[in-house]
Design a protein around this motif. Sequence first.
Motif, short mmCIF file in Angstrom:
data_model
loop_
_atom_site.label_atom_id
_atom_site.label_comp_id
_atom_site.label_asym_id
_atom_site.label_seq_id
_atom_site.Cartn_x
_atom_site.Cartn_y
_atom_site.Cartn_z
N TYR A 49 0.84 -1.20 0.00
CA TYR A 49 0.00 0.00 0.00
C TYR A 49 0.88 1.25 0.00
O TYR A 49 0.64 2.19 -0.76
CB TYR A 49 -0.92 -0.03 1.22
CG TYR A 49 -1.84 1.16 1.34
CD1 TYR A 49 -2.80 1.42 0.37
CD2 TYR A 49 -1.75 2.01 2.42
CE1 TYR A 49 -3.67 2.51 0.50
CE2 TYR A 49 -2.61 3.09 2.56
CZ TYR A 49 -3.56 3.34 1.59
OH TYR A 49 -4.40 4.42 1.71
N GLN A 56 -8.42 6.44 -8.07
CA GLN A 56 -9.35 5.46 -7.50
C GLN A 56 -9.07 4.06 -8.03
O GLN A 56 -9.10 3.09 -7.27
CB GLN A 56 -10.79 5.86 -7.80
CG GLN A 56 -11.25 7.06 -7.02
CD GLN A 56 -12.64 7.51 -7.43
OE1 GLN A 56 -12.97 7.51 -8.62
NE2 GLN A 56 -13.45 7.89 -6.45
N LEU A 78 -6.14 2.44 -6.37
CA LEU A 78 -6.34 2.11 -4.96
C LEU A 78 -7.52 1.17 -4.71
O LEU A 78 -7.79 0.82 -3.56
CB LEU A 78 -6.54 3.40 -4.15
CG LEU A 78 -5.35 4.36 -4.13
CD1 LEU A 78 -5.72 5.65 -3.43
CD2 LEU A 78 -4.15 3.71 -3.47
N VAL A 79 -8.20 0.74 -5.76
CA VAL A 79 -9.42 -0.04 -5.58
C VAL A 79 -9.20 -1.33 -4.78
O VAL A 79 -10.04 -1.71 -3.96
CB VAL A 79 -10.12 -0.32 -6.93
CG1 VAL A 79 -9.34 -1.33 -7.76
CG2 VAL A 79 -11.54 -0.79 -6.72
N TYR A 131 -7.28 -1.83 -2.34
CA TYR A 131 -7.17 -1.52 -0.92
C TYR A 131 -8.51 -1.08 -0.33
O TYR A 131 -8.74 -1.30 0.86
CB TYR A 131 -6.09 -0.47 -0.69
CG TYR A 131 -4.76 -0.96 -1.18
CD1 TYR A 131 -4.03 -1.90 -0.47
CD2 TYR A 131 -4.24 -0.53 -2.41
CE1 TYR A 131 -2.83 -2.40 -0.94
CE2 TYR A 131 -3.03 -1.01 -2.89
CZ TYR A 131 -2.33 -1.95 -2.14
OH TYR A 131 -1.15 -2.43 -2.61
N THR A 132 -9.37 -0.49 -1.14
CA THR A 132 -10.69 -0.12 -0.63
C THR A 132 -11.53 -1.36 -0.35
O THR A 132 -12.43 -1.32 0.48
CB THR A 132 -11.45 0.81 -1.60
OG1 THR A 132 -11.66 0.13 -2.84
CG2 THR A 132 -10.70 2.10 -1.84
#
Length: 67
Positions: free
Chosen positions: A16, A39, A42-43, A45-46
């Motif tokens: 991350y 976005q 980082l998807v 990690y969401t």
Amino acid sequence: MNALCYSLQDDILSQYEDCLLELEEEIMLDADIPLSYIQNKLVDYTLLFPSLVHVLQDVEKKKVKYC
């Protein structure tokens, strides 16, 4: 428990952090990067972090020793 802690620190959180550093560099080179690009990067990690929080809360409820 130590294996979980090691995995969190060494694998997930370091990946991350690497992802954030890459994004930072990309944004510094091109300030017009769309939010959708960020976005998308980082998807994973969401999706991961809410599950990870749940696991850690379960560990905390059971009062398992931390790292």
